[in-house]
Scaffold this active site. Structure first.
Site, PDB file in Angstrom:
ATOM      1  N   LYS A  22       0.798  -1.146   0.011  1.00 17.95           N
ATOM      2  CA  LYS A  22       0.000   0.080   0.107  1.00 17.95           C
ATOM      3  C   LYS A  22       0.784   1.282   0.163  1.00 17.95           C
ATOM      4  O   LYS A  22       0.682   2.254  -0.843  1.00 17.95           O
ATOM      5  CB  LYS A  22      -0.830  -0.084   1.290  1.00 17.95           C
ATOM      6  N   ARG A  92      -4.402  10.189   3.146  1.00 17.00           N
ATOM      7  CA  ARG A  92      -3.316  11.220   3.364  1.00 17.00           C
ATOM      8  C   ARG A  92      -2.419  11.037   2.081  1.00 17.00           C
ATOM      9  O   ARG A  92      -1.867  12.247   1.837  1.00 17.00           O
ATOM     10  CB  ARG A  92      -2.555  10.844   4.661  1.00 17.00           C
ATOM     11  N   ASP A 116      -5.769   8.619   7.866  1.00 16.23           N
ATOM     12  CA  ASP A 116      -5.695   8.327   9.583  1.00 16.23           C
ATOM     13  C   ASP A 116      -5.677   9.446  10.401  1.00 16.23           C
ATOM     14  O   ASP A 116      -4.633  10.089  10.315  1.00 16.23           O
ATOM     15  CB  ASP A 116      -4.886   7.071   9.772  1.00 16.23           C
ATOM     16  N   ARG A 121       0.557  14.890  12.103  1.00 12.52           N
ATOM     17  CA  ARG A 121       1.592  14.665  11.139  1.00 12.52           C
ATOM     18  C   ARG A 121       1.628  15.744  10.269  1.00 12.52           C
ATOM     19  O   ARG A 121       1.198  15.820   8.995  1.00 12.52           O
ATOM     20  CB  ARG A 121       1.138  13.440  10.193  1.00 12.52           C
ATOM     21  N   GLN A 125       8.051  19.497   6.742  1.00 16.12           N
ATOM     22  CA  GLN A 125       9.296  19.171   5.979  1.00 16.12           C
ATOM     23  C   GLN A 125       9.015  18.986   4.640  1.00 16.12           C
ATOM     24  O   GLN A 125      10.051  19.346   3.676  1.00 16.12           O
ATOM     25  CB  GLN A 125       9.571  17.788   6.688  1.00 16.12           C
ATOM     26  N   ASP A 306       3.628   1.035  12.143  1.00 15.48           N
ATOM     27  CA  ASP A 306       2.448   0.344  11.578  1.00 15.48           C
ATOM     28  C   ASP A 306       2.223  -1.027  11.916  1.00 15.48           C
ATOM     29  O   ASP A 306       1.019  -1.527  11.849  1.00 15.48           O
ATOM     30  CB  ASP A 306       2.329   0.347   9.998  1.00 15.48           C
ATOM     31  N   ILE A 328       6.952   6.940  17.356  1.00  8.60           N
ATOM     32  CA  ILE A 328       6.776   7.647  16.029  1.00  8.60           C
ATOM     33  C   ILE A 328       5.547   8.589  16.238  1.00  8.60           C
ATOM     34  O   ILE A 328       5.461   9.857  16.035  1.00  8.60           O
ATOM     35  CB  ILE A 328       6.656   6.680  14.841  1.00  8.60           C
TER      36      ILE A 328
END
Length: 425
Positions: A22, A92, A116, A121, A125, A306, A328
């Site tokens: 994915k 996203r 999600d 997030r 950057q 994940d 994370i």
């Protein structure tokens, strides 16, 4: 809206084949609009994100067809257009169109992406990469406007933090920029290598993908002459390995690249699962005793964030308390109250510190999937629990797992999908 209905307690056995990644696919599809020819992929997972990306491309007059894992994309008649905000907000990874549109047209207008809800997030950057290449970025309500009035020019960029998304977007913007871009503190994930391989096969000049320094020499044209095979999904693989260890009597998981899962495999073995690792498959034997372990999520090649949620139900079978430190996304804990509804004993001790205690009597219940991987943990929990488990908001799970119902059914799991009357949250 859809809900998954699981009748748990059945032992799983047989074999399952992992689909394409994915997290590669959602970068490769936006990357394809940089091509000056038709592009073909195979091993593309059958997930909702692919169909949403097709909708977004259709708005730009990019035609595509998708069947049996084969995806054809024709960007040769691409037009600049306003992208459909509903599809953009559904995933996203739609933000990769920022980089690819900037690389293709020297400008991009993209609605702020959705996806999600697993904590903050930010895209700072990404913006840093675009601006370093010579772009100007403006925010207008929930829209990002990016322009490069004097074109894009290669430069040296140091990422303040390791970010897969920002690494991908900077590559997409730089691949047709003038001169050489050196991207330092880049993400090293296998999906970055997959993207670079795809672009290089069309004539891009990208070196160092998979290391923390990536060099990109801009080219004028990208022409596809072959079919790009998407790498296997390491997160889907880890999910089925967890499921097989927790509820299996012997399951063979096929189409795996074990090197992409080294940190996860090491923790499974430490937990007492005697995995039989082959070149492109892993056999998970029936396991009667599990050890408590400690896990800390870190960027690749560390333990993937994940896979934090999919391994959680398995750890309730251990003899003592296991601890996961989620470094994370410390707010990635929305699976905990839902798993506890099934009879598990899991605590969010503090910011990203999760304690998982032994649980023996699991009973089905009505639960809700807050996001893809939280939903995957509920599927595993539902298969482990006696009785019926109903997972609401299951669209989230189907966004990320290829042919989930079919694969679990083939392993002797009792799972089906139904339309739900309730609105999605």
């Amino acid at each position: 809206m859809k809900k998954l209905i699981i009748h748990g307690g059945r032992r799983l056995s047989g074999e399952v084949t992992i689909g394409g990644a994915k997290n590669s696919t959602v970068a490769l599809i936006p990357a394809s609009i940089l091509a000056d020819s038709v592009v073909n992929f195979d091993s593309v997972p059958d997930i909702l994100d692919v169909y949403n990306l097709q909708i977004i491309m259709r708005s730009m007059n990019v035609q595509s067809s998708f069947a049996n894992g084969e995806l054809m994309i024709d960007p040769t008649a691409i037009e600049e257009a306003e992208l459909p905000s509903t599809a953009i907000k559904s995933l996203r990874a739609s933000y990769y169109f920022m980089g690819s549109l900037l690389g293709r047209f020297g400008r991009a207008v993209v609605t702020f992406p959705g996806g999600d809800n697993i904590g903050p997030r930010p895209i700072d950057q990404h913006v840093k990469g675009f601006e370093a290449l010579g772009a100007e970025v403006e925010y207008d309500d929930d829209t990002v406007r990016i322009t490069a009035p004097n074109g894009l020019h290669g430069t040296r960029i140091y990422m303040d933090m390791v970010s897969v998304g920002a690494t991908v977007n900077t590559i997409l913007a730089a691949v047709k920029a003038e001169g050489t871009t050196i991207l330092e503190n880049a993400a090293k994930e296998p999906e970055i290598i997959d993207l670079a391989t795809f672009l290089n096969n069309m004539g891009a000049k990208i070196r160092g993908a998979g290391t923390d320094t990536i060099r990109i020499v801009g080219v004028e044209k990208l022409i596809s002459n072959n079919v790009h095979t998407v790498i296997p999904d390491r997160i889907e693989a880890g999910t089925y390995l967890s499921m097989a260890a927790a509820q299996g009597d012997g399951v063979l998981v096929k189409n795996i690249i074990p090197e992409h899962l080294e940190a996860f495999i090491a923790k499974m073995i430490e937990a007492g699962v005697k995995l039989d690792v082959h070149e492109d498959s892993i056999y998970v034997p029936k396991t009667d005793h599990f050890n408590a372990i400690k896990i800390k999520t870190t960027p690749f090649p560390g333990f993937a964030t994940d896979l934090q949620q999919p391994i959680t139900p398995l750890l309730t079978l251990a003899d003592k308390e296991s601890v996961i430190t989620e470094e994370i996304y410390p707010e990635r804990t929305r699976h905990i109250p839902e798993l506890n509804k099934l009879g598990m004993d899991i605590d969010n001790l503090s910011h990203g510190l999760i304690a998982i205690r032994p649980s023996t009597q699991l009973m089905g219940n009505s639960v809700s999937a807050a996001e893809i991987r939280a939903g995957a943990s509920l599927v595993i929990g539902g298969l482990m629990a006696d009785g019926q488990t109903v997972i609401k908001n299951s669209e989230h799970i189907l966004r990320g797992y290829d042919r989930l119902i079919q694969k679990i059914t083939q392993l002797n799991g009792d799972i089906r999908i139904e339309e739900s009357d309730e609105p999605m949250h």
